[in-house]
Scaffold this active site. Structure first.
Site, PDB file in Angstrom:
ATOM      1  N   SER A 146       0.951 -22.238  12.213  1.00 35.03           N
ATOM      2  CA  SER A 146       1.873 -21.419  12.397  1.00 35.03           C
ATOM      3  C   SER A 146       3.318 -22.523  11.756  1.00 35.03           C
ATOM      4  O   SER A 146       3.106 -23.672  11.658  1.00 35.03           O
ATOM      5  CB  SER A 146       2.413 -21.274  13.860  1.00 35.03           C
ATOM      6  OG  SER A 146       3.941 -20.527  13.962  1.00 35.03           O
ATOM      7  N   TYR A 159       3.634 -23.409  22.611  1.00 32.16           N
ATOM      8  CA  TYR A 159       2.624 -23.022  21.454  1.00 32.16           C
ATOM      9  C   TYR A 159       3.142 -23.824  20.293  1.00 32.16           C
ATOM     10  O   TYR A 159       2.310 -24.157  19.338  1.00 32.16           O
ATOM     11  CB  TYR A 159       3.568 -21.620  21.153  1.00 32.16           C
ATOM     12  CG  TYR A 159       3.207 -20.841  19.874  1.00 32.16           C
ATOM     13  CD1 TYR A 159       1.948 -20.337  19.746  1.00 32.16           C
ATOM     14  CD2 TYR A 159       4.177 -20.904  18.913  1.00 32.16           C
ATOM     15  CE1 TYR A 159       1.549 -19.509  18.723  1.00 32.16           C
ATOM     16  CE2 TYR A 159       3.500 -20.329  17.747  1.00 32.16           C
ATOM     17  CZ  TYR A 159       2.342 -19.508  17.499  1.00 32.16           C
ATOM     18  OH  TYR A 159       1.905 -18.893  16.528  1.00 32.16           O
TER      19      TYR A 159
END
Length: 262
Positions: A146, A159
């Protein structure tokens, strides 16, 4: 789905978390280019639907029900694919979870769940597939990281930490296996529109909740002026898996509309 190009004719591709979103789009794209695709996921009906789409378009695909947090499930996936197709040429470690919250807000259980799926499962699936790729004399592993694994993000500490770990894992594994004709890279999506944005209420701040309006408003915060689409991430994965990327290993391909340039 088109079948005009066969860049991956006969290649065997395994995609974890392939029942929706980026995983589904990537599976469909690989199949359209001649690959035989195995997808995994926990939602049987969704998995069967993706396989149906691929087969109706003339492709070849199977679905394997699996929870990649579980070692037994991971082992069974590798066995099922190699038993059915004979080998695995490309692995896309796509399965993952997003948990929102600062360090203080994140519970022990949430932290462990994020690390188990976003980090440990990526390591585990790679560890299990590497002997097969080595035996075949070639292989490609692509990990879904990401842009928030690069620059961080607010209220998503677990995350962001997990995706940063995936990027470093990718680099380390790429060095370990560079001389074995096994390339390992990561794709780093930015804000990409997936159904869970609606399901989790990401658009609830917009009244009325109109997806087109919400996407447009959300996109104003992104340098390129819009959110990404799953097909755009899929094309990046396809590139990293292709012979066009034959000299690329240990890198992160950022597909984020300019977020990390700020």
């Amino acid at each position: 789905m088109h079948t005009s190009s066969n860049h991956f004719d006969g290649e065997i591709v395994l995609i974890t978390g392939g029942t929706s979103g980026i995983g589904e789009a990537t599976a469909i794209q690989f199949a359209s280019e001649g690959a035989k695709v195995a997808i995994t996921g926990r939602r049987i009906s969704k998995g069967e639907e993706v396989v149906r789409k691929i087969k109706e378009a003339g492709g070849d695909a199977i679905y394997i029900n699996a929870d990649h947090v579980k070692l037994d499930d991971c082992q069974q996936v590798i066995s099922a694919v190699t038993d059915y197709y004979g080998r695995i040429d490309i692995l896309f470690n796509n399965a993952g979870v997003v948990i929102q919250g600062s360090a203080e807000e994140t519970t022990e259980e949430e932290w462990q769940n994020v690390m188990a799926l976003n980090v440990t499962a990526v390591w585990r699936m790679s560890k299990l597939v590497l002997p097969h790729m080595r035996k075949n004399g070639k292989g490609v592993i692509i990990n879904n990281a990401s842009d928030w694994g690069i620059v961080g993000g607010k209220d998503a500490v677990a995350y962001c930490t997990s995706k940063g770990a995936v990027i470093q894992m990718t680099k380390a594994m790429a060095l370990d296996h560079a001389r074995e004709n096994i390339r390992i890279n990561a794709v780093c999506p930015g804000d990409t529109y997936v159904q869970r944005w609606v399901d989790k209420g990401y658009f609830n701040n917009y009244d009325p909740v109109d997806e087109d309006i919400a996407k447009k408003e959300y996109g104003k915060e992104i340098p390129i002026g819009r959110v990404g689409e799953v097909d755009e991430i899929a094309r990046a994965v396809i590139f990293l898996a292709s012979d066009d990327a034959s000299y690329i290993t240990g890198t992160t391909l950022v597909v984020d509309g300019g977020n990390t340039a700020m």
